[in-house]
Design a protein around this motif. Structure first.
Motif, PDB file in Angstrom:
ATOM      1  N   ILE A 150       0.834  -1.206   0.000  1.00  0.00           N
ATOM      2  CA  ILE A 150       0.000   0.000   0.000  1.00  0.00           C
ATOM      3  C   ILE A 150       0.870   1.258   0.000  1.00  0.00           C
ATOM      4  O   ILE A 150       0.636   2.196  -0.760  1.00  0.00           O
ATOM      5  CB  ILE A 150      -0.963  -0.004   1.202  1.00  0.00           C
ATOM      6  CG1 ILE A 150      -2.054  -1.070   1.001  1.00  0.00           C
ATOM      7  CG2 ILE A 150      -1.588   1.377   1.412  1.00  0.00           C
ATOM      8  CD1 ILE A 150      -2.919  -1.322   2.214  1.00  0.00           C
ATOM      9  N   GLN A 199       2.184   2.443  -3.377  1.00  0.00           N
ATOM     10  CA  GLN A 199       1.256   2.813  -4.455  1.00  0.00           C
ATOM     11  C   GLN A 199       1.039   4.320  -4.501  1.00  0.00           C
ATOM     12  O   GLN A 199       1.012   4.987  -3.477  1.00  0.00           O
ATOM     13  CB  GLN A 199      -0.078   2.080  -4.292  1.00  0.00           C
ATOM     14  CG  GLN A 199       0.042   0.571  -4.196  1.00  0.00           C
ATOM     15  CD  GLN A 199       0.953  -0.014  -5.257  1.00  0.00           C
ATOM     16  OE1 GLN A 199       0.760   0.209  -6.448  1.00  0.00           O
ATOM     17  NE2 GLN A 199       1.968  -0.761  -4.832  1.00  0.00           N
ATOM     18  N   PHE A 228      -5.099   4.925  -5.392  1.00  0.00           N
ATOM     19  CA  PHE A 228      -6.011   3.904  -4.889  1.00  0.00           C
ATOM     20  C   PHE A 228      -7.415   4.269  -5.336  1.00  0.00           C
ATOM     21  O   PHE A 228      -7.667   5.383  -5.798  1.00  0.00           O
ATOM     22  CB  PHE A 228      -5.915   3.741  -3.361  1.00  0.00           C
ATOM     23  CG  PHE A 228      -6.320   4.945  -2.551  1.00  0.00           C
ATOM     24  CD1 PHE A 228      -7.592   5.038  -2.004  1.00  0.00           C
ATOM     25  CD2 PHE A 228      -5.428   5.983  -2.317  1.00  0.00           C
ATOM     26  CE1 PHE A 228      -7.967   6.143  -1.241  1.00  0.00           C
ATOM     27  CE2 PHE A 228      -5.785   7.088  -1.552  1.00  0.00           C
ATOM     28  CZ  PHE A 228      -7.052   7.169  -1.018  1.00  0.00           C
ATOM     29  N   PHE A 247      -3.600   8.682   1.958  1.00  0.00           N
ATOM     30  CA  PHE A 247      -4.051   7.418   2.565  1.00  0.00           C
ATOM     31  C   PHE A 247      -3.152   7.054   3.738  1.00  0.00           C
ATOM     32  O   PHE A 247      -1.933   7.166   3.653  1.00  0.00           O
ATOM     33  CB  PHE A 247      -4.023   6.289   1.526  1.00  0.00           C
ATOM     34  CG  PHE A 247      -4.733   5.037   1.986  1.00  0.00           C
ATOM     35  CD1 PHE A 247      -6.096   4.888   1.786  1.00  0.00           C
ATOM     36  CD2 PHE A 247      -4.038   4.018   2.617  1.00  0.00           C
ATOM     37  CE1 PHE A 247      -6.752   3.741   2.213  1.00  0.00           C
ATOM     38  CE2 PHE A 247      -4.687   2.869   3.042  1.00  0.00           C
ATOM     39  CZ  PHE A 247      -6.046   2.729   2.837  1.00  0.00           C
ATOM     40  N   TYR A 283      -8.456   8.100   4.921  1.00  0.00           N
ATOM     41  CA  TYR A 283      -7.917   8.926   3.845  1.00  0.00           C
ATOM     42  C   TYR A 283      -8.488  10.336   3.927  1.00  0.00           C
ATOM     43  O   TYR A 283      -9.596  10.562   4.423  1.00  0.00           O
ATOM     44  CB  TYR A 283      -8.118   8.295   2.465  1.00  0.00           C
ATOM     45  CG  TYR A 283      -9.487   8.399   1.843  1.00  0.00           C
ATOM     46  CD1 TYR A 283      -9.847   9.493   1.056  1.00  0.00           C
ATOM     47  CD2 TYR A 283     -10.423   7.383   2.003  1.00  0.00           C
ATOM     48  CE1 TYR A 283     -11.096   9.575   0.453  1.00  0.00           C
ATOM     49  CE2 TYR A 283     -11.672   7.458   1.407  1.00  0.00           C
ATOM     50  CZ  TYR A 283     -11.997   8.558   0.633  1.00  0.00           C
ATOM     51  OH  TYR A 283     -13.230   8.633   0.048  1.00  0.00           O
ATOM     52  N   PHE A 343     -11.875  -0.437  -0.758  1.00  0.00           N
ATOM     53  CA  PHE A 343     -10.691   0.209  -1.326  1.00  0.00           C
ATOM     54  C   PHE A 343      -9.998  -0.797  -2.236  1.00  0.00           C
ATOM     55  O   PHE A 343      -9.964  -1.987  -1.931  1.00  0.00           O
ATOM     56  CB  PHE A 343      -9.705   0.616  -0.225  1.00  0.00           C
ATOM     57  CG  PHE A 343     -10.256   1.593   0.763  1.00  0.00           C
ATOM     58  CD1 PHE A 343     -10.148   2.960   0.550  1.00  0.00           C
ATOM     59  CD2 PHE A 343     -10.875   1.153   1.928  1.00  0.00           C
ATOM     60  CE1 PHE A 343     -10.654   3.860   1.473  1.00  0.00           C
ATOM     61  CE2 PHE A 343     -11.380   2.046   2.854  1.00  0.00           C
ATOM     62  CZ  PHE A 343     -11.273   3.400   2.625  1.00  0.00           C
ATOM     63  N   PHE A 348      -6.273  -1.348  -4.462  1.00  0.00           N
ATOM     64  CA  PHE A 348      -4.934  -0.948  -4.878  1.00  0.00           C
ATOM     65  C   PHE A 348      -4.485  -1.923  -5.953  1.00  0.00           C
ATOM     66  O   PHE A 348      -4.719  -3.123  -5.827  1.00  0.00           O
ATOM     67  CB  PHE A 348      -3.955  -1.020  -3.696  1.00  0.00           C
ATOM     68  CG  PHE A 348      -4.279  -0.079  -2.581  1.00  0.00           C
ATOM     69  CD1 PHE A 348      -3.642   1.149  -2.481  1.00  0.00           C
ATOM     70  CD2 PHE A 348      -5.223  -0.418  -1.621  1.00  0.00           C
ATOM     71  CE1 PHE A 348      -3.940   2.021  -1.453  1.00  0.00           C
ATOM     72  CE2 PHE A 348      -5.519   0.447  -0.578  1.00  0.00           C
ATOM     73  CZ  PHE A 348      -4.885   1.674  -0.494  1.00  0.00           C
ATOM     74  N   CYS A 349      -3.845  -1.423  -7.010  1.00  0.00           N
ATOM     75  CA  CYS A 349      -3.337  -2.263  -8.105  1.00  0.00           C
ATOM     76  C   CYS A 349      -1.855  -1.985  -8.291  1.00  0.00           C
ATOM     77  O   CYS A 349      -1.435  -0.830  -8.243  1.00  0.00           O
ATOM     78  CB  CYS A 349      -4.021  -1.929  -9.424  1.00  0.00           C
ATOM     79  SG  CYS A 349      -5.767  -2.253  -9.466  1.00  0.00           S
ATOM     80  N   ARG A 388      -7.813  -5.628  -2.255  1.00  0.00           N
ATOM     81  CA  ARG A 388      -9.069  -4.982  -1.876  1.00  0.00           C
ATOM     82  C   ARG A 388      -9.224  -5.021  -0.367  1.00  0.00           C
ATOM     83  O   ARG A 388      -8.968  -6.053   0.266  1.00  0.00           O
ATOM     84  CB  ARG A 388     -10.259  -5.675  -2.546  1.00  0.00           C
ATOM     85  CG  ARG A 388     -10.318  -5.464  -4.044  1.00  0.00           C
ATOM     86  CD  ARG A 388     -11.519  -6.178  -4.661  1.00  0.00           C
ATOM     87  NE  ARG A 388     -11.593  -5.969  -6.093  1.00  0.00           N
ATOM     88  CZ  ARG A 388     -10.998  -6.751  -7.001  1.00  0.00           C
ATOM     89  NH1 ARG A 388     -10.290  -7.818  -6.615  1.00  0.00           N
ATOM     90  NH2 ARG A 388     -11.108  -6.490  -8.286  1.00  0.00           N
TER      91      ARG A 388
END
Length: 194
Positions: free
Chosen positions: A16, A19, A22, A45, A55, A77, A79-80, A90
């Motif tokens: 996280i 990144q 998000f 975040f 956030y 949430f 994140f990729c 997720r």
């Protein structure tokens, strides 16, 4: 293959932190209502504990997340990994909105940088953490955060931002009230009472 966790593990916390973007998804209870999915950036975040995140919510053209959380608290949430090893993460949970008049506003706001256009803080208790492969997510290179939103908020100033919130951020597209509307009303009453 998806993996499910009951908390945000140390490795997932590192993921996280790495990144630059998000996504936040919420929905009203009504099946006819509109699902909302918003991308978020900047340094907005925070992981408060393995099962709590927050956030800094900045001003946008709508305020759907806030309205949906006031109605039903559901939030997801995502994140990729757009660089390096593929991964989708997720976080599922129950969220709440902190407006600037909340008792713990300053405690939470101090966790973030000061960003013009800040309107509320979203805090979520996470009860399900799920990863999946992410091999279908394309590779992108990060060039930097955009400055447009911050510059726009600076140009508007406090009064201009207040007027914008009144016009655009008090109800959802489905007519649900937002907590920001309540805070604005309370603030007006305090000003009128003095």
């Amino acid at each position: 293959m998806a993996k499910v966790f009951d908390r945000i593990t140390d490795d997932l916390q590192k993921f996280i932190h790495a990144q630059q973007i998000f996504f936040v998804a919420t929905a009203p209870l009504s099946p006819a209502g509109h699902i909302n999915l918003s991308p978020k950036g900047l340094d907005s975040f925070r992981i408060l504990s393995p099962n709590r995140v927050a956030y800094l919510d900045l001003t946008g053209s709508g305020n759907e997340t806030s309205a949906h959380l006031a109605e039903n608290q559901r939030i997801t949430f995502m994140f990729c990994a757009f660089q390096g090893k593929p991964l989708i993460l997720r976080l599922y949970g129950q969220g709440r909105v902190l407006t600037p008049d909340a008792l713990d506003w300053h405690t939470q706001a101090d966790l973030f940088p000061t960003i013009p256009g800040t309107r509320q803080i979203i805090i979520a208790e996470i009860d399900r953490v799920q990863t999946s492969c992410g091999t279908g997510v394309p590779l992108y290179e990060f060039e930097g955060q955009r400055s447009d939103m911050v510059e726009w908020a600076q140009k508007k100033g406090d009064r201009g931002m207040w007027d914008y919130w009144q016009l655009k951020n008090q109800i959802s597209v489905d007519g649900l009230p937002t907590p920001l509307a309540g805070w604005m009303e309370r603030s007006q009453q305090e000003i009128g009472g003095n």
